[in-house]
Motif scaffolding. Sequence first.
Motif, short mmCIF file in Angstrom:
data_model
loop_
_atom_site.label_atom_id
_atom_site.label_comp_id
_atom_site.label_asym_id
_atom_site.label_seq_id
_atom_site.Cartn_x
_atom_site.Cartn_y
_atom_site.Cartn_z
N GLN A 15 0.83 -1.20 0.00
CA GLN A 15 0.00 0.00 0.00
C GLN A 15 0.87 1.26 0.00
N LYS A 16 1.94 1.22 0.77
CA LYS A 16 2.88 2.35 0.77
C LYS A 16 3.50 2.53 -0.62
N GLU A 17 3.83 1.40 -1.26
CA GLU A 17 4.44 1.47 -2.58
C GLU A 17 3.49 2.09 -3.59
N ARG A 18 2.20 1.77 -3.49
CA ARG A 18 1.22 2.35 -4.40
C ARG A 18 1.13 3.86 -4.23
N ILE A 19 1.21 4.31 -2.99
CA ILE A 19 1.16 5.75 -2.73
C ILE A 19 2.43 6.42 -3.26
N ARG A 20 3.57 5.77 -3.08
CA ARG A 20 4.82 6.33 -3.62
C ARG A 20 4.75 6.46 -5.14
#
Length: 389
Positions: A221-226
């Motif tokens: 999920q963090k990667e998608r936001i990045r």
Amino acid sequence: MVIRSENRVNPRPVSRWRELLWRIDFLQLLTMSALLVVGTCFIYSTGQQMGGQAASNFWTKQLHWIALGVGVWLLMSIMHYRWLGFWGWMVYAASIVLLILVLIIGLKVYGARRWLLLGPFRMQPSELAKFGVLLALSFLLSLKGFKINRLGYLAIVGALVGVPFLLILKEPDLGSALVLIPLTGALLFVARIKWRFIIIAAIIAAVALPAGWFFVLKGYQKERIRVFLNPEHSLSGKGWQQNQALLAVGSGGFSGKGYMQGTQHSLGFLPQTHTDFIFSVIAEETGFVGSISVLAVFALLLLTALRTAVLARDEFGRYLAIGIAAIFFTHTFVNIGMNLRLTPVTGLPLPLVSYGGSFIVVTMMYLGILQSIFAHRRHLTFDPDPSSQ
């Protein structure tokens, strides 16, 4: 509701038909049908171009789910929506139980437990949870003694929404959990919550964001936001889908490449075209003309929901219609935003268009409720015999 008519022993059959037609929201029926046809056609397009088992499975299964959805739509349209106030708390309680069960015995797909197996069918409890929150919150806010601008009552609302929110987040399903926020916000706004509470809630959310980043969000999920914040980051990894979707939308030009002539999904560059990224297929094959037409139909559908809210004969019906409009808007905005790289990838389907069984049925249930509210709207006047006026 009062239907103005003469008392006759044997009313003419045509009068009953005219009364029935008077109660139907034909604009909603037209937009719903149009979106279902568009969705089925482009699910067929993606399946045929992928070939193999997908060529026959996806669109035929979608037709089966639509048939079930039509039955649910008819049932909810005929039933008086006020019954939902009585059953709402049971639906809410059942959704909480199912959300707990899915964390224990749910089907694990890509590291997430979001589905319960019911024989040959799969059920997503988060969809029932949205419905349960909508019913319970609408009923609660419609009570005359419920004072939304008192802290004790606001705490009740927070607990009612917070429990399913945290359970859905635990699956994890961030997209479905976030839908509860605009749903709750829209209902509280219509309930005339004071601005100071809105400002306080915004400050609390801003303070809680860093904690959510470190302790709540999963790595993917963090990667998608990045990727969303930096589109050039990981173009061959997590950013692949959104980048290919944007290329598909842009390559459609003004009038598109033609039905079943898209290349991004047919050549395998864009996965999940029948679900999350079906709008990019529509844009590639029909271009700007087709895309803006689909957006216009969605706008009309949302307008019918808002019109129904205005015409609702009581507060409960008004809150239901506003909540349904909020759910539709959130799903539509986020899904199309994913395709245009305006929002992060969250997995929210496009209402009535994306492939998916439980969501199609739930969506048509929402539309059936809107039909019921419209049929029992206030200031409804109908005289089956114009000569009697």
